[in-house]
Design a protein around this motif. Structure first.
Motif, short mmCIF file in Angstrom:
data_model
loop_
_atom_site.label_atom_id
_atom_site.label_comp_id
_atom_site.label_asym_id
_atom_site.label_seq_id
_atom_site.Cartn_x
_atom_site.Cartn_y
_atom_site.Cartn_z
N GLU A 233 5.28 -2.85 2.83
CA GLU A 233 4.48 -3.39 3.95
C GLU A 233 3.36 -2.41 4.34
OE1 GLU A 233 7.18 -4.62 7.06
OE2 GLU A 233 8.35 -5.83 5.66
N MET B 196 0.67 -2.74 -6.59
CA MET B 196 0.53 -3.80 -5.56
C MET B 196 1.90 -4.31 -5.12
SD MET B 196 -2.47 -4.39 -4.43
CE MET B 196 -2.05 -5.85 -3.50
N THR B 197 2.79 -4.51 -6.09
CA THR B 197 4.15 -4.98 -5.78
C THR B 197 4.83 -3.99 -4.85
OG1 THR B 197 4.28 -5.91 -8.00
CG2 THR B 197 6.36 -5.65 -6.84
N LEU C 272 3.45 -1.60 -2.84
CA LEU C 272 2.82 -1.55 -1.51
C LEU C 272 3.21 -2.76 -0.67
CD1 LEU C 272 -0.82 -0.25 -2.12
CD2 LEU C 272 1.11 1.01 -1.17
N ASN C 273 3.28 -3.92 -1.30
CA ASN C 273 3.69 -5.13 -0.57
C ASN C 273 5.13 -5.02 -0.07
OD1 ASN C 273 1.22 -6.42 -0.82
ND2 ASN C 273 1.77 -7.45 -2.72
N ARG C 274 6.01 -4.48 -0.93
CA ARG C 274 7.41 -4.30 -0.53
C ARG C 274 7.52 -3.30 0.62
NH1 ARG C 274 10.59 -7.93 -1.09
NH2 ARG C 274 12.23 -6.43 -0.63
N THR D 257 0.24 -2.45 2.43
CA THR D 257 -1.00 -2.91 1.79
C THR D 257 -2.19 -2.93 2.76
OG1 THR D 257 0.47 -4.33 0.53
CG2 THR D 257 -1.87 -4.64 0.16
N SER D 258 -1.96 -3.36 3.99
CA SER D 258 -3.07 -3.52 4.95
C SER D 258 -3.74 -2.20 5.34
CB SER D 258 -2.56 -4.22 6.21
OG SER D 258 -1.55 -3.43 6.82
N ASP E 191 -5.42 0.63 -9.37
CA ASP E 191 -4.13 0.87 -10.04
C ASP E 191 -4.29 0.79 -11.55
OD1 ASP E 191 -4.36 -1.81 -10.64
OD2 ASP E 191 -2.79 -2.47 -9.27
N ASN F 193 2.44 -1.49 -11.27
CA ASN F 193 3.26 -2.18 -10.26
C ASN F 193 2.87 -1.77 -8.83
OD1 ASN F 193 4.99 -3.38 -12.30
ND2 ASN F 193 5.82 -1.34 -12.60
#
Length: 218
Positions: free
Chosen positions: A128, A121-122, A124-126, A130-131, A138, A119
């Motif tokens: 903020e 990616m989910t 890191l996106n939450r 990821t960039s 993973d 999970n």
């Protein structure tokens, strides 16, 4: 910066604390079956696979289930866990993490994630975040769990640097061993007693700076 060209980060316990959501999800499952699951019980699940964790949980409650029922319960636990993950926000990033990642970016140090979580990616996106990462390795990209160094070696490869130019940040003993096995420097996050094989240990990324990385070259 001298020899250190890349930093590889574990996710849970280093960048964010998702362990509490695993605990809540297991506790909910236990309560539905009519027994309690304590914080002390939860210690037994650390670093253990989902199915083995379920077996431990069932033994605590003295509950027998068929293999088919076990698969259903494990799926339910993961769905409970994901429902919490999907509500996470940037306020849950551990102290100092963003500032340290920004320092690394400024110095041109490459950044990768090396996590067993499927999970990642989910999360890191939450958060903020990821960039900030040049590469994300993973649980969907590796077949061997830590202390096997696969996750970190793949990270170094993706960043196009040699293992000797990498520093790994880890909060678990198996992760520290994976870094060493991969020929990388390692900074432990958390308990110095448990992580004594690391090059050094700090309480969290809020205690880190670029100068400390340069010190690893000496």
């Amino acid at each position: 910066m001298g020899k250190i060209k890349a930093c590889l980060f574990d996710l849970d316990g280093v960048i964010v604390d998702t362990a509490k959501y695993h605990y809540i999800a297991w506790k909910e499952l236990a309560n539905e079956m009519g027994f309690d699951f304590t914080v002390e019980d939860n210690e037994r699940l650390k670093g253990v696979s989902r199915m083995t964790s379920l077996d431990i949980l069932l033994s605590i409650g003295n509950v027998e289930k068929s293999e088919e029922e076990k698969l259903e319960l494990a799926t339910k636990k993961n769905e409970n866990y994901l429902s919490y993950i999907l509500k996470m926000g940037p306020e849950e990033i551990l102290p100092g993490t963003k500032e340290f990642l920004e320092q690394l970016k400024k110095e041109g140090v490459k950044i990768a994630l090396g996590s067993a979580s499927k999970n990642a990616m989910t999360i890191l996106n939450r958060l903020e975040l990821t960039s900030y990462f040049d590469a994300i390795i993973d649980g969907t990209k590796v077949s061997n769990a830590k202390p096997d160094p696969e996750v970190f070696l793949k990270g170094a490869e993706a960043l196009n640097v040699s293992p000797g130019e990498c520093v790994v940040f880890e909060d678990a003993e198996a992760g520290v061993e994976a870094a060493i096995a991969g020929g990388m420097k390692c900074i432990g996050i958390g308990n110095a007693e448990i992580l004594r094989k690391a090059d050094f240990v700090v309480d969290g990324l809020h205690k880190m700076n670029i100068a400390m990385l340069e010190g690893l070259n000496n």
